[in-house]
Design an enzyme around this catalytic site. Structure first.
Site, short mmCIF file in Angstrom:
data_model
loop_
_atom_site.label_atom_id
_atom_site.label_comp_id
_atom_site.label_asym_id
_atom_site.label_seq_id
_atom_site.Cartn_x
_atom_site.Cartn_y
_atom_site.Cartn_z
CB SER A 141 -83.03 -15.45 -17.02
OG SER A 141 -83.27 -14.20 -17.58
CE1 TYR A 154 -88.14 -16.64 -16.35
CE2 TYR A 154 -86.89 -14.47 -16.94
CZ TYR A 154 -87.25 -15.84 -17.12
OH TYR A 154 -86.25 -16.64 -17.96
#
Length: 248
Positions: A141, A154
């Protein structure tokens, strides 16, 4: 085109990027083994692929379990005789401020986003080493490249994926196994990730961001196909991909 007849495993294949990638690769002639926990969704995707004369099977898979990953690879080899590539795409994104102390969600992210990738690598590596070829692709990501409030855990899991994949590339080159790697860093791609966020303020902020900038998952699918389609002596190891209008 080198995708045709390649045997490709996709985890997190029941929706979003995984589903879009499965549809595209099937159109290009790949033989697919789709994995996720939601069997009913996998069944529908496989039916769609077969209705268009594509080839695909599926297996209910929890990527946090080592044995599930091993069985997935065994299924692919049993059915098709080999594995050419694996796309490690399963992930969750329950963002929240650290002060919210959502420790269970932290643990879930570590289990799925990091251990899920490790388990997939461990399951497929022996066959790739034995055949001296293979392609491991993972979804990281932009959160693994750039920190932002609410994305501490995350982002940390996605940074871990980045490091794992880069070292895997280096070690594969050193060991002469001819295993290629590719890591994808998506920005605002419209998937079910936002549905995993339980912190209301964070969820609202992310929803607004995605409504303004988000693009469809097929944009990432085309990147996966591009990576797989490269000649065996070329390794395109990183892709940072986001909407043209998103300032990130």
């Amino acid at each position: 085109m080198t995708i045709k007849n390649k045997v490709i495993i996709i985890t997190g294949a029941s929706s979003g990027i995984g589903e879009a990638t499965a549809i595209l690769l099937a159109e290009k002639g790949a033989k697919l083994v789709l994995a996720a926990r939601r069997v009913e969704k996998l069944e529908k995707i496989v039916q769609t692929i077969k209705a268009s004369s594509g080839e695909a099977i599926f297996a209910k898979t929890d990527v946090t379990k080592r044995e599930d990953n091993k069985k997935l690879v065994e299924l692919a080899i049993e059915r098709y005789g080999k594995v050419d590539a694996i796309f490690l795409n399963a992930g969750i994104m329950p963002n929240s401020p650290l002060s919210a102390l959502k420790e269970d969600e932290w643990e879930q992210m570590i289990d799925i986003n990091i251990k899920g990738v490790l388990n997939g690598i461990a399951a497929v590596l022996p066959s790739f080493i034995a055949q001296k070829s293979g392609h491991i692709i993972a979804t990281s990501s932009v959160a693994g490249l750039k920190a932002y409030p609410g994305g501490a855990v995350y982002g940390a899991t996605k940074w871990a994926v980045r490091d794992l994949m880069e070292v895997l590339r280096m070690e594969s080159a050193q060991e002469g196994t001819n295993i290629r790697t590719a890591t994808i860093y998506p920005a605002a791609i419209n998937t079910e990730l936002l549905e995993t966020i339980t912190d209301k303020e964070t969820e609202q902020g992310m929803t607004n961001l995605y409504k303004q900038y988000g693009v469809t998952p097929d944009r990432i699918a085309s990147i996966v196909a591009y990576a797989i389609d490269q000649p065996e002596d070329i390794n395109v190891n990183e892709f940072t991909v986001g909407p043209t209008t998103q300032p990130w």
